[in-house]
Write a protein that holds these residues in place. Structure first.
Motif, PDB file in Angstrom:
ATOM      1  N   SER A   1      53.773  20.519  19.891  1.00 23.06           N
ATOM      2  CA  SER A   1      53.529  21.530  20.912  1.00 23.06           C
ATOM      3  C   SER A   1      53.244  20.878  22.254  1.00 23.06           C
TER       4      SER A   1
ATOM      5  N   SER B   1      49.342  24.750  25.655  1.00 20.42           N
ATOM      6  CA  SER B   1      48.032  25.096  25.145  1.00 20.42           C
ATOM      7  C   SER B   1      47.422  26.088  26.115  1.00 20.42           C
TER       8      SER B   1
ATOM      9  N   THR C   1      44.544  26.115  27.100  1.00 19.57           N
ATOM     10  CA  THR C   1      43.512  25.474  27.914  1.00 19.57           C
ATOM     11  C   THR C   1      44.065  24.213  28.546  1.00 19.57           C
TER      12      THR C   1
ATOM     13  N   SER D   1      41.328  19.110  26.006  1.00 20.06           N
ATOM     14  CA  SER D   1      41.530  20.305  25.206  1.00 20.06           C
ATOM     15  C   SER D   1      43.002  20.690  25.094  1.00 20.06           C
TER      16      SER D   1
ATOM     17  N   THR E   1      44.782  18.994  20.025  1.00 18.54           N
ATOM     18  CA  THR E   1      43.898  19.396  18.948  1.00 18.54           C
ATOM     19  C   THR E   1      43.331  18.157  18.282  1.00 18.54           C
TER      20      THR E   1
ATOM     21  N   GLU F   1      49.368  18.734  18.698  1.00 20.39           N
ATOM     22  CA  GLU F   1      49.497  19.459  17.447  1.00 20.39           C
ATOM     23  C   GLU F   1      50.939  19.409  16.953  1.00 20.39           C
TER      24      GLU F   1
ATOM     25  N   THR G   1      44.128  24.385   8.505  1.00 22.20           N
ATOM     26  CA  THR G   1      43.732  22.981   8.456  1.00 22.20           C
ATOM     27  C   THR G   1      43.909  22.425   7.044  1.00 22.20           C
TER      28      THR G   1
ATOM     29  N   SER H   1      57.171  26.967  15.463  1.00 23.72           N
ATOM     30  CA  SER H   1      56.360  25.905  16.058  1.00 23.72           C
ATOM     31  C   SER H   1      55.041  26.450  16.560  1.00 23.72           C
TER      32      SER H   1
ATOM     33  N   GLN I   1      50.432  26.557  15.127  1.00 26.82           N
ATOM     34  CA  GLN I   1      49.252  26.125  15.881  1.00 26.82           C
ATOM     35  C   GLN I   1      47.992  26.750  15.301  1.00 26.82           C
ATOM     36  N   ARG I   2      46.923  25.973  15.349  1.00 23.44           N
ATOM     37  CA  ARG I   2      45.729  26.339  14.621  1.00 23.44           C
ATOM     38  C   ARG I   2      44.927  27.443  15.297  1.00 23.44           C
ATOM     39  N   ARG I   3      44.827  27.337  16.629  1.00 22.64           N
ATOM     40  CA  ARG I   3      43.987  28.289  17.341  1.00 22.64           C
ATOM     41  C   ARG I   3      44.792  29.525  17.704  1.00 22.64           C
TER      42      ARG I   3
ATOM     43  N   ILE J   1      44.522  31.633  20.076  1.00 22.83           N
ATOM     44  CA  ILE J   1      44.872  31.785  21.488  1.00 22.83           C
ATOM     45  C   ILE J   1      46.097  30.934  21.847  1.00 22.83           C
ATOM     46  N   ASP J   2      46.264  29.785  21.195  1.00 19.46           N
ATOM     47  CA  ASP J   2      47.462  28.968  21.422  1.00 19.46           C
ATOM     48  C   ASP J   2      48.702  29.653  20.850  1.00 19.46           C
TER      49      ASP J   2
ATOM     50  N   LEU K   1      49.583  32.540  23.257  1.00 17.93           N
ATOM     51  CA  LEU K   1      50.248  32.116  24.493  1.00 17.93           C
ATOM     52  C   LEU K   1      51.651  31.586  24.195  1.00 17.93           C
TER      53      LEU K   1
ATOM     54  N   ARG L   1      42.328  33.593  32.952  1.00 21.96           N
ATOM     55  CA  ARG L   1      42.699  32.217  33.300  1.00 21.96           C
ATOM     56  C   ARG L   1      43.983  32.161  34.118  1.00 21.96           C
TER      57      ARG L   1
ATOM     58  N   LEU M   1      46.966  32.810  33.090  1.00 21.67           N
ATOM     59  CA  LEU M   1      48.111  32.333  32.316  1.00 21.67           C
ATOM     60  C   LEU M   1      49.109  33.448  32.034  1.00 21.67           C
TER      61      LEU M   1
END
Lengths: 236, 236
Positions: free
Chosen positions: A57, A60, A62, A68, A71, A84, A200, B152, B156-158, B160-161, B164, B214, B216
């Motif tokens: 990736s 992000s 952030t 940040s 990951t 990531e 995870t 892809s 992603q883990r989060r 918010i990612d 986006l 933010r 974005l």
């Protein structure tokens, strides 16, 4: 001379393509986890073994802070920040792949098993074999349909549902018959599974235990994932 | 007579295909959110409007109990259990789609906007237009590559990612130029977004607020999602 992967190859013209690739030095063999260089505009065919597609990736939420953007890989060195990486699936023997679209992710390919052989060609090379071109296109149509099913399970809210859906699809695609079911012929780490389903390594390990105890999956030999032949879950 | 969607159609032979479909009664117009009946083995082309692909999950890790086979839709009647539905993307005007693979998910298509027109044909109908067949195949290759990018971001883990990444890909594919950026031409509910990224309506609403604050993403007019033209996030 037939290879061990002959049974799984979908292409009728396969032997002629292999001969052509040998003659034109368009074939190369990779060792396990070796990166396979790929370029947009080229078509790749897995002659033997298995190719693992992953993506890195570049985006992000952030992005303003360098730290940040990446990951933290908790399971390894906590001081190393890595971008990531997501597991996108296997391309088995006899199947084509290509990598065109990139932004905002970088897609890469690796030999998933030792002695993975890959043939490459330009799309216009297919003009020699119009029937083969159609077979390649049909293989991509099939892969596209499978990826829609992958997206279906990744939309599920609970991680354990995504995990079971993901394993079910993977074994449907690549599984080989074994005692009382179908077995994935290659190992996949819990970190790799986690990277595919947005989870995870630690969570995957825990939920795999749950699925095993409910009889929904089994592991066999060298930690190979199996699905029981019957859909009915066993009570324990 | 050129239609408003002419600009976006990728096919050179498009007008001849439309004429053929009219002559053979192979075209139908749907109203917003009407289900489009599809069968495996047929090829569909969006003539106008936009088609929404969704999937219904048939599997769950807790299949033994009827109640827990289904995900509770918290935002509506808490006593109604519904199977989990995932948004798989849009098929815009000029694009083909087909639905073949099913198990363990059922993929369905809906008109996403009013007056969505769809043409259908058998694959062998394409024998009349070999060049068109190639264009359809290239469109599927493109769609397949896009879905690899979707996978892809869903790895992603989060959340918010994933959110986006999902919005970025969707606007890249379907966005239209607007003030200072690109805008999705159709609305998408937060529940639909949540169903694509493995999250809930409530979480999506909260995280959309974060992304907006933010800088974005932006929303415009009738709650249309926009990405700012510059990639650099605005500080507020």
């Amino acid at each position: 001379m037939p290879s061990e992967s002959e049974a799984s190859r979908p292409f009728l013209t396969w032997q002629r393509v292999i001969d052509w690739a040998q003659e034109h030095y368009r074939c190369r063999t990779f060792s396990k986890d070796e990166k396979i260089p790929v370029r947009p505009g080229l078509l790749y065919l897995v002659q033997r073994g298995s190719v693992r597609l992953v993506s890195i990736s570049q985006v992000s939420a952030t992005a303003s802070s360098t730290a940040s953007r990446f990951t933290r890989r908790r399971e390894s060195n906590p001081n190393v920040w890595t971008p990531e990486e997501a597991f996108l699936g296997f391309v088995g023997a006899g199947q084509p792949f290509e990598i065109v679209a990139q932004s905002p992710f970088t897609i890469q390919s690796y030999a998933h098993v030792d002695k993975t052989s890959v043939i490459w060609m330009y799309w216009h090379d297919l003009d020699n074999w119009p029937h083969f071109r159609r077979e390649v296109m049909d293989a991509f149509r099939y892969q596209h349909q499978r990826k829609l099913l992958w997206l279906s399970t990744l939309g599920q809210r609970r991680t354990i549902d995504r995990l079971l859906g993901f394993i079910t699809l993977l074994v449907e695609e690549h599984g080989e018959p074994c005692d009382n079911g179908y077995c994935l012929p290659w190992t996949l780490t819990h970190a790799q599974i986690g990277s595919a389903i947005g989870s995870t390594r630690v969570t995957v390990t825990r939920l795999m235990g749950k699925l095993r105890s409910r009889g929904l999956i089994r592991t066999q030999g060298d930690n190979l994932i199996c699905l029981p032949a019957s859909d009915a879950p066993k009570t324990e």
